[in-house]
Design a protein around this motif. Sequence first.
Motif, short mmCIF file in Angstrom:
data_model
loop_
_atom_site.label_atom_id
_atom_site.label_comp_id
_atom_site.label_asym_id
_atom_site.label_seq_id
_atom_site.Cartn_x
_atom_site.Cartn_y
_atom_site.Cartn_z
N ARG A 32 -4.99 3.64 0.98
CA ARG A 32 -5.08 2.54 0.03
C ARG A 32 -5.09 3.11 -1.39
O ARG A 32 -5.34 4.29 -1.61
N TRP A 33 -4.77 2.22 -2.35
CA TRP A 33 -4.82 2.63 -3.75
C TRP A 33 -6.27 2.72 -4.20
O TRP A 33 -7.08 1.86 -3.89
N LEU A 34 -6.60 3.76 -4.94
CA LEU A 34 -7.98 3.97 -5.35
C LEU A 34 -8.33 3.22 -6.64
O LEU A 34 -9.45 2.75 -6.80
N GLU A 35 -7.36 3.10 -7.56
CA GLU A 35 -7.69 2.58 -8.88
C GLU A 35 -7.41 1.09 -9.05
O GLU A 35 -7.92 0.46 -9.95
N GLU A 36 -6.57 0.51 -8.23
CA GLU A 36 -6.14 -0.86 -8.48
C GLU A 36 -5.81 -1.55 -7.17
O GLU A 36 -5.45 -0.92 -6.18
N GLY B 145 0.80 -1.23 0.00
CA GLY B 145 0.00 0.00 0.00
C GLY B 145 0.82 1.27 0.00
O GLY B 145 2.06 1.24 0.06
N PRO B 146 0.14 2.44 -0.08
CA PRO B 146 0.83 3.74 -0.19
C PRO B 146 1.81 4.01 0.94
O PRO B 146 2.89 4.56 0.71
N GLU B 147 1.46 3.63 2.17
CA GLU B 147 2.35 3.90 3.30
C GLU B 147 3.68 3.17 3.15
O GLU B 147 4.75 3.73 3.42
N ALA C 198 -2.58 -3.75 -12.98
CA ALA C 198 -1.99 -2.93 -14.03
C ALA C 198 -1.22 -1.77 -13.43
O ALA C 198 -1.81 -0.83 -12.87
N LEU C 199 0.09 -1.82 -13.51
CA LEU C 199 0.91 -0.72 -13.01
C LEU C 199 0.73 0.49 -13.92
O LEU C 199 0.70 0.36 -15.14
N PRO C 200 0.63 1.69 -13.37
CA PRO C 200 0.43 2.88 -14.21
C PRO C 200 1.69 3.24 -14.97
O PRO C 200 2.81 3.10 -14.46
N LYS D 73 1.17 8.50 -10.31
CA LYS D 73 -0.14 8.01 -9.87
C LYS D 73 -0.01 7.12 -8.64
O LYS D 73 -1.00 6.87 -7.94
N LEU D 74 1.19 6.61 -8.38
CA LEU D 74 1.45 5.86 -7.16
C LEU D 74 2.21 6.70 -6.14
O LEU D 74 1.87 6.69 -4.95
#
Length: 244
Positions: free
Chosen positions: A203-207, A64-66, A185-187, A192-193
Amino acid sequence: GSPVLTFAPLAKVEGAGRKSLWREMERRYEAYKSKVVTPFFREHFAKIDRQVVLIDALGAIHKGPEALEDMRRAMSDILSAFKPGQNAFLKRLFMGRRVEKILFAATKADHLHHVQHAALTGIVEALVRAASDRASFAGAEVRAMSIAALRATEEAEMRHDGEMLKLVRGKLLESGKHAALYAGALPADPSKLLQPAREGAERWLEEDYQIMNFAPAVLELARGDGPPHIRLDRAAEFLIGDRL
């Protein structure tokens, strides 16, 4: 179990006595620097001029983002070692030695179909670019690459909800069962990450990015053949090709 490896950071206590916990932690930390760190830099790190930095970017993205932001900050601290002038302690150990080539390698490339390797490399490049604000690579040749020293999967395609997914399959390390993995799918745009990670998103919004641990396949190699890999030859060529 050695006391030199048993310490923790504590807020400084003014007027702390010789037998206080803070003084004991300070003594152990200073001993760690002199007994462990200094010999390592002098006997190994300070003598080399080619360096590969392995980065488990996929593992961080999965968490996750953290975790990704924590990796970015950690990279910033680690890369400060490549500029001894920023740290008097390291400067004394390096004594002017410079790393000529640095390869930042995203590991576990075999967990992704090859069509996503460029995106993974781009994320590593962005991580390094952000972290290198505190490091200097003047005179050093720097490159990012997605690699797998031992390829444990095969590529495959599967139709899901009318969409053809490009995935990998192999034998799971824990259970020994065969499984297929579509990591997500990695952007193409790393921001975007990295941007949500910097902003403290939970958390990631798109994937939803997944990861599995695959076991190396049983190999039947012809004499003289090496095990399957992803770009290990290119990594070696970049790091030491000119010496050969």
